[in-house]
Enzyme design. Structure first.
Site, PDB file in Angstrom:
ATOM      1  N   LYS A   1      65.404  61.457  77.383  1.00  0.00           N
ATOM      2  CA  LYS A   1      64.909  60.391  76.508  1.00  0.00           C
ATOM      3  C   LYS A   1      63.773  59.639  77.169  1.00  0.00           C
ATOM      4  O   LYS A   1      63.902  59.312  78.349  1.00  0.00           O
ATOM      5  CB  LYS A   1      66.085  59.450  76.234  1.00  0.00           C
ATOM      6  CG  LYS A   1      65.752  58.188  75.479  1.00  0.00           C
ATOM      7  CD  LYS A   1      66.987  57.348  75.343  1.00  0.00           C
ATOM      8  CE  LYS A   1      66.640  56.067  74.612  1.00  0.00           C
ATOM      9  NZ  LYS A   1      67.724  55.139  74.616  1.00  0.00           N
TER      10      LYS A   1
ATOM     11  N   LYS B   1      66.969  59.342  81.519  1.00  0.00           N
ATOM     12  CA  LYS B   1      66.448  58.300  80.644  1.00  0.00           C
ATOM     13  C   LYS B   1      65.387  57.516  81.398  1.00  0.00           C
ATOM     14  O   LYS B   1      65.652  56.948  82.462  1.00  0.00           O
ATOM     15  CB  LYS B   1      67.574  57.369  80.189  1.00  0.00           C
ATOM     16  CG  LYS B   1      67.054  56.187  79.374  1.00  0.00           C
ATOM     17  CD  LYS B   1      68.161  55.418  78.707  1.00  0.00           C
ATOM     18  CE  LYS B   1      67.601  54.209  77.975  1.00  0.00           C
ATOM     19  NZ  LYS B   1      68.642  53.479  77.251  1.00  0.00           N
TER      20      LYS B   1
HETATM   21  C1  PBG Z   1      69.905  50.719  75.656  1.00  0.00           C
HETATM   22  C2  PBG Z   1      69.277  51.703  74.753  1.00  0.00           C
HETATM   23  C3  PBG Z   1      67.921  51.733  74.430  1.00  0.00           C
HETATM   24  C4  PBG Z   1      67.732  52.744  73.517  1.00  0.00           C
HETATM   25  C5  PBG Z   1      68.976  53.352  73.312  1.00  0.00           C
HETATM   26  N1  PBG Z   1      69.919  52.699  74.085  1.00  0.00           N
HETATM   27  C6  PBG Z   1      66.824  50.815  74.837  1.00  0.00           C
HETATM   28  C7  PBG Z   1      66.696  50.467  76.247  1.00  0.00           C
HETATM   29  O1  PBG Z   1      67.086  51.197  77.146  1.00  0.00           O
HETATM   30  O2  PBG Z   1      66.172  49.386  76.468  1.00  0.00           O
HETATM   31  C8  PBG Z   1      66.409  53.074  72.909  1.00  0.00           C
HETATM   32  C9  PBG Z   1      66.395  53.929  71.712  1.00  0.00           C
HETATM   33  C10 PBG Z   1      65.129  53.889  70.952  1.00  0.00           C
HETATM   34  O3  PBG Z   1      64.101  53.323  71.379  1.00  0.00           O
HETATM   35  O4  PBG Z   1      65.126  54.455  69.868  1.00  0.00           O
HETATM   36  N2  PBG Z   1      71.049  51.040  76.303  1.00  0.00           N
END
Ligand code: PBG
Length: 329
Positions: free
Chosen positions: A254, A196
């Site tokens: 992601k 991520k």
């Molecule tokens: C946070 C989380 C995020 C997303 C999913 N879980 C945002 C972040 O890490 O700040 C983002 C998903 C999206 O942008 O569609 N745990």
């Protein structure tokens, strides 16, 4: 060699193109992200995510049934937590009667066969908008892991099929797997956000949940000390390897489109199911361009989803899931 070999022969008409097509899309490819809020009768559009909504539990029931009837059989749950319930260590996340826990039971009651995956991370519960406990301006790793494990157990107890830790702390998969095993939740799966990235594409999601890092002195303004540097490729392999060894059943990359090289690297290296999250910013970008008449919404949407699957995704978490299924059915 030409003219014995003419590649265009296989493109002559749609029938032959369909026969040789390497990548096809079906409802089984999708995880549907759902945003849930406290209250009654609420279906509110997220301003930066046109045609995407937050639901209160009563209206969530009909939405889940509709998804199921369309062939969409997996949901990924996120909750928007009231400010007054937020604190540094995400205490509310462990409330057995919290919004997430009630959402899980609500969905399982109306649609027992819907596969329920839950987001496991502190940020929606954190008064600072971070995925970990903060001390002296730093995100604490191991202390956060204990809470993530408790949170996962709480979701499993409420009936979640999979927990999906999205935080990027080191070692959290091991902590979560160990606690689930100790408590007898052998069949509760873990989908780990393994690679991520600290991406600017999460903006609309943070609007949806009101979960952006706060702008306060001594609080990090970004998530770069735990989420990955977009410049790194080999590191994604190390992250993924750790999560697999610690007990992840499904791993995730992601965001989606900008990271398809990572998806293919992982597919070529490991033999595990790979999920890709096509994130909120990717959704917003296409909606905005289509609204302006600059891109053909459906054609670009299908091209993007196809590209993600072609790169190696076994499943795609996407805000386009319903749009795609409507289009292909
Ligand atoms: C946070 C989380 C995020 C997303 C999913 N879980 C945002 C972040 O890490 O700040 C983002 C998903 C999206 O942008 O569609 N745990």
């Amino acid at each position: 060699m030409y003219p014995n070999r003419r590649n265009r022969r296989l493109r002559t008409n749609e029938t032959i193109r369909a026969l040789v097509r390497e990548t096809t899309i079906s409802p089984n490819d999708f995880l549907v992200p759902l945003f849930i809020v406290e209250g009654k009768g609420i279906k509110e559009e997220i301003p930066s995510m046109p045609n995407y909504y937050r639901y209160s539990l009563d209206l969530l029931k009909a939405e889940v049934k509709a998804l199921y009837n369309m062939g969409l059989r997996s949901v990924l749950l996120f909750v928007k937590v009231a400010d007054k319930l937020k604190d540094n260590s995400g205490t509310e996340a462990l409330n057995p009667n919290g919004l997430m826990q009630r959402a899980i039971t609500t969905i399982k009651n109306v649609c027992p066969d819907m596969l329920v995956m839950t987001d496991v991370a502190l940020d929606p519960y954190s008064s600072f908008g971070h995925d970990g406990i903060i001390h002296d301006g730093k995100i604490l790793n191991d202390e956060t892991n204990s809470i993530l494990a408790e949170m996962s157990l709480s979701h499993a107890q409420a009936g979640a099929d999979f927990v999906a830790p999205s935080d990027m702390m080191d070692g959290r998969i091991f902590e979560i797997r160990s606690l689930l095993e100790d408590e007898g939740f052998h069949d509760t799966g873990i989908m780990s956000y393994s690679a991520k990235y600290a991406s600017a594409f999460y903006g609309p999601f943070r609007d949806a949940l009101d979960s952006a890092p706060v702008d306060i002195k001594n609080i990090p303004k970004d998530k770069e000390t735990y989420q990955m540097d977009p410049a790194n490729r080999d590191e994604a392999i190390r992250e993924t390897e750790m999560d697999i060894n610690e007990g992840a059943d499904i791993i995730m990359v992601k965001p989606g489109l900008c990271y398809l090289d990572i998806v293919r690297d992982i597919r070529n290296t490991f033999n595990v199911p790979v999920a890709v999250y096509q994130v909120s910013g990717e959704y917003a970008m296409l909606k905005a361009a289509a609204e302006k008449g600059w891109l053909d919404h459906d054609a670009v949407m299908m091209e993007q989803i196809t590209a993600i699957k072609r790169a190696g995704a076994h499943m795609i978490a996407s805000y386009f899931a319903k749009d795609v299924v409507k289009l292909i059915s």
